[in-house]
Write an enzyme that holds these catalytic residues in place. Structure first.
Site, mmCIF file in Angstrom:
data_model
loop_
_atom_site.group_PDB
_atom_site.id
_atom_site.type_symbol
_atom_site.label_atom_id
_atom_site.label_comp_id
_atom_site.label_asym_id
_atom_site.label_seq_id
_atom_site.Cartn_x
_atom_site.Cartn_y
_atom_site.Cartn_z
ATOM 1 N N GLU A 1 32.637 -44.194 20.789
ATOM 2 C CA GLU A 1 33.660 -43.795 19.811
ATOM 3 C C GLU A 1 33.735 -44.756 18.629
ATOM 4 O OE1 GLU A 1 34.049 -43.755 23.096
ATOM 5 O OE2 GLU A 1 35.224 -42.026 23.730
ATOM 6 N N GLY B 1 34.086 -38.864 25.782
ATOM 7 C CA GLY B 1 34.856 -38.018 26.695
ATOM 8 C C GLY B 1 34.052 -37.604 27.919
ATOM 9 N N GLU C 1 34.385 -40.397 30.256
ATOM 10 C CA GLU C 1 35.785 -40.394 30.708
ATOM 11 C C GLU C 1 36.026 -39.266 31.717
ATOM 12 O OE1 GLU C 1 36.956 -40.385 26.558
ATOM 13 O OE2 GLU C 1 38.119 -42.200 26.868
ATOM 14 N N ALA D 1 33.679 -35.717 23.546
ATOM 15 C CA ALA D 1 34.548 -34.700 22.965
ATOM 16 C C ALA D 1 33.800 -34.108 21.773
ATOM 17 C CB ALA D 1 35.857 -35.334 22.527
HETATM 18 N N1 CO8 Z 1 30.254 -33.197 19.559
HETATM 19 C C1 CO8 Z 1 29.759 -32.136 18.920
HETATM 20 N N2 CO8 Z 1 28.440 -31.826 18.886
HETATM 21 C C2 CO8 Z 1 27.595 -32.656 19.510
HETATM 22 C C3 CO8 Z 1 28.036 -33.802 20.202
HETATM 23 C C4 CO8 Z 1 29.436 -34.055 20.224
HETATM 24 N N3 CO8 Z 1 29.981 -35.085 20.882
HETATM 25 N N4 CO8 Z 1 26.967 -34.432 20.731
HETATM 26 C C5 CO8 Z 1 25.884 -33.717 20.390
HETATM 27 N N5 CO8 Z 1 26.263 -32.640 19.652
HETATM 28 C C6 CO8 Z 1 25.406 -31.610 19.070
HETATM 29 C C7 CO8 Z 1 24.668 -32.122 17.856
HETATM 30 O O1 CO8 Z 1 25.477 -32.074 16.703
HETATM 31 C C8 CO8 Z 1 23.497 -31.171 17.825
HETATM 32 O O2 CO8 Z 1 23.931 -29.961 17.274
HETATM 33 P P1 CO8 Z 1 23.056 -29.266 16.043
HETATM 34 O O3 CO8 Z 1 21.763 -28.905 16.695
HETATM 35 O O4 CO8 Z 1 23.903 -28.087 15.657
HETATM 36 O O5 CO8 Z 1 22.914 -30.317 15.008
HETATM 37 C C9 CO8 Z 1 23.189 -30.905 19.290
HETATM 38 O O6 CO8 Z 1 24.393 -31.255 19.996
HETATM 39 C C10 CO8 Z 1 22.055 -31.752 19.829
HETATM 40 O O7 CO8 Z 1 22.369 -33.111 19.538
HETATM 41 P P2 CO8 Z 1 21.318 -34.114 18.834
HETATM 42 O O8 CO8 Z 1 20.400 -33.353 17.954
HETATM 43 O O9 CO8 Z 1 22.105 -35.227 18.244
HETATM 44 O O10 CO8 Z 1 20.520 -34.591 20.143
HETATM 45 P P3 CO8 Z 1 19.714 -35.977 20.320
HETATM 46 O O11 CO8 Z 1 18.944 -35.820 21.575
HETATM 47 O O12 CO8 Z 1 18.993 -36.338 19.071
HETATM 48 O O13 CO8 Z 1 20.861 -37.096 20.516
HETATM 49 C C11 CO8 Z 1 22.902 -37.994 21.467
HETATM 50 C C12 CO8 Z 1 21.666 -37.086 21.680
HETATM 51 C C13 CO8 Z 1 22.470 -39.451 21.362
HETATM 52 C C14 CO8 Z 1 23.807 -37.804 22.664
HETATM 53 C C15 CO8 Z 1 23.620 -37.573 20.148
HETATM 54 O O14 CO8 Z 1 23.823 -36.149 20.165
HETATM 55 C C16 CO8 Z 1 24.960 -38.223 19.963
HETATM 56 O O15 CO8 Z 1 25.041 -39.378 19.577
HETATM 57 N N6 CO8 Z 1 26.059 -37.456 20.207
HETATM 58 C C17 CO8 Z 1 27.418 -37.955 19.981
HETATM 59 C C18 CO8 Z 1 27.835 -38.918 21.054
HETATM 60 C C19 CO8 Z 1 29.222 -39.427 20.776
HETATM 61 O O16 CO8 Z 1 29.487 -40.091 19.818
HETATM 62 N N7 CO8 Z 1 30.166 -39.097 21.705
HETATM 63 C C20 CO8 Z 1 31.550 -39.513 21.594
HETATM 64 C C21 CO8 Z 1 32.343 -38.423 20.944
HETATM 65 S S1 CO8 Z 1 34.008 -38.944 20.592
HETATM 66 C C22 CO8 Z 1 34.825 -38.774 22.059
HETATM 67 O O17 CO8 Z 1 34.290 -38.361 23.052
HETATM 68 C C23 CO8 Z 1 36.282 -39.176 22.020
HETATM 69 C C24 CO8 Z 1 37.022 -38.688 23.235
HETATM 70 C C25 CO8 Z 1 38.434 -39.118 23.174
HETATM 71 C C26 CO8 Z 1 39.343 -38.021 22.745
HETATM 72 C C27 CO8 Z 1 40.716 -38.499 22.742
HETATM 73 C C28 CO8 Z 1 41.737 -37.414 22.587
HETATM 74 C C29 CO8 Z 1 43.151 -37.860 22.750
#
Ligand code: CO8
Length: 257
Positions: free
Chosen positions: A131, A108, A111, A65
């Site tokens: 998460e 997400g 999921e 998400a």
């Molecule tokens: N949300 C927003 N932006 C994101 C996300 C995300 N989940 N993942 C990556 N991005 C963005 C980064 O911020 C970055 O943007 P910018 O260039 O503007 O800084 C761009 O994508 C590229 O990402 P990275 O530079 O971080 O790329 P890397 O190759 O270094 O890393 C990873 C890749 C490991 C995937 C890393 O991006 C990461 O850890 N992302 C987050 C993963 C995460 O924590 N996901 C879980 C999110 S929470 C969730 O999904 C909860 C769902 C439940 C909802 C419930 C509702 C009821």
């Protein structure tokens, strides 16, 4: 409807939806969700379509998400708007939906893949529920579907440590149906979807509904549900055609497609 966060194509009887927010690794925000639901509804209602594939990019199916969208959310806002409750709509598609996953399927994203009927993964796929590292827990089915699909031990491991699981481990665990080389992922998923679309449409839909029933009811009720639908198949021309074709050693020509 014009889409900005997804790309939609058809390949004969197969509908393909590509998540397309490359700047955010396909992070799932409200706009993308609205478009995904709309595209799924359109394909589900389209008589020409027999199966649907959802995919992302080589780097990410979806990295979760959208954290930037969630960052400022408060409890009352999340609760009153039933934040992301709309995600459940994906599971209401009656035609089969295959997730073709390469790269990250996190939070997400994992999921969403689990809301599809089965997952075909590229060797590069990485699944996880990170998460916990953000101070929250999964909220779109991660704790429930993972526990049912891969069992308590691995579900706890993934949800509590936030670690990622590679494609081979995901296949061993039962999360993934097939693992293929990255360059073959889309072809393999489209081929599987085309094969499904070549069968009797009502039978395919009933098979999907019946397997899903296994996750919602007792074994006895599930078996009775299966048997009733199974009986109803003898009212279909496609049953006559399928069995006659087998006996006559020819390819069946199903009418209800
Ligand atoms: N949300 C927003 N932006 C994101 C996300 C995300 N989940 N993942 C990556 N991005 C963005 C980064 O911020 C970055 O943007 P910018 O260039 O503007 O800084 C761009 O994508 C590229 O990402 P990275 O530079 O971080 O790329 P890397 O190759 O270094 O890393 C990873 C890749 C490991 C995937 C890393 O991006 C990461 O850890 N992302 C987050 C993963 C995460 O924590 N996901 C879980 C999110 S929470 C969730 O999904 C909860 C769902 C439940 C909802 C419930 C509702 C009821």
């Amino acid at each position: 409807m014009a889409f900005e966060n997804i790309l939609v194509e058809t390949f004969d009887a197969v509908g393909l939806i590509r998540l397309n927010r490359p700047q955010a690794l396909n992070a799932l925000n409200a706009a993308l969700l609205g478009e995904l639901n709309a595209a799924l509804e359109q394909f589900d209602a389209d008589e020409r379509i027999g199966a649907i594939v959802i995919t992302g990019s080589e780097k990410a199916f979806a990295a979760g998400a959208d954290i930037k969208e969630m960052q400022a959310l408060d409890f009352v806002g999340a609760y009153r708007s039933d934040f992301l409750g709309e995600w459940e709509k994906i599971t209401r598609a009656r035609k089969p939906v295959i997730a073709a996953v390469a790269g990250y399927a996190l939070g997400g994203g994992c999921e969403l893949a689990m809301m599809c009927d089965f997952i075909i993964a590229a060797k590069t796929a990485k699944f996880g529920q990170p998460e916990i590292t953000l101070g929250i827990m999964p909220g779109m089915g991660g704790t429930q579907r993972l526990a049912r699909f891969i069992g308590k031990a691995k579900a706890m491991d993934l949800c509590l440590t936030g670690r990622m699981m590679d494609a081979d481990e995901a296949e061993r665990s039962g999360l993934v149906a097939r693992v293929v080389p990255s360059e073959d992922l889309l072809d393999e998923a489209l081929r599987a979807a085309a094969r499904i679309a070549s069968f009797s449409r009502p039978v395919v839909m009933m098979a999907k509904e019946t397997v899903n029933r296994a996750y919602e009811t007792t074994l006895g009720e599930g078996l009775r549900f299966e048997r009733r639908l199974f009986h109803s198949m003898f009212a279909l021309e496609d049953q006559k055609e399928g069995m006659s074709a087998f006996v006559e050693k020819r390819t069946p020509a199903f009418k209800n497609r």
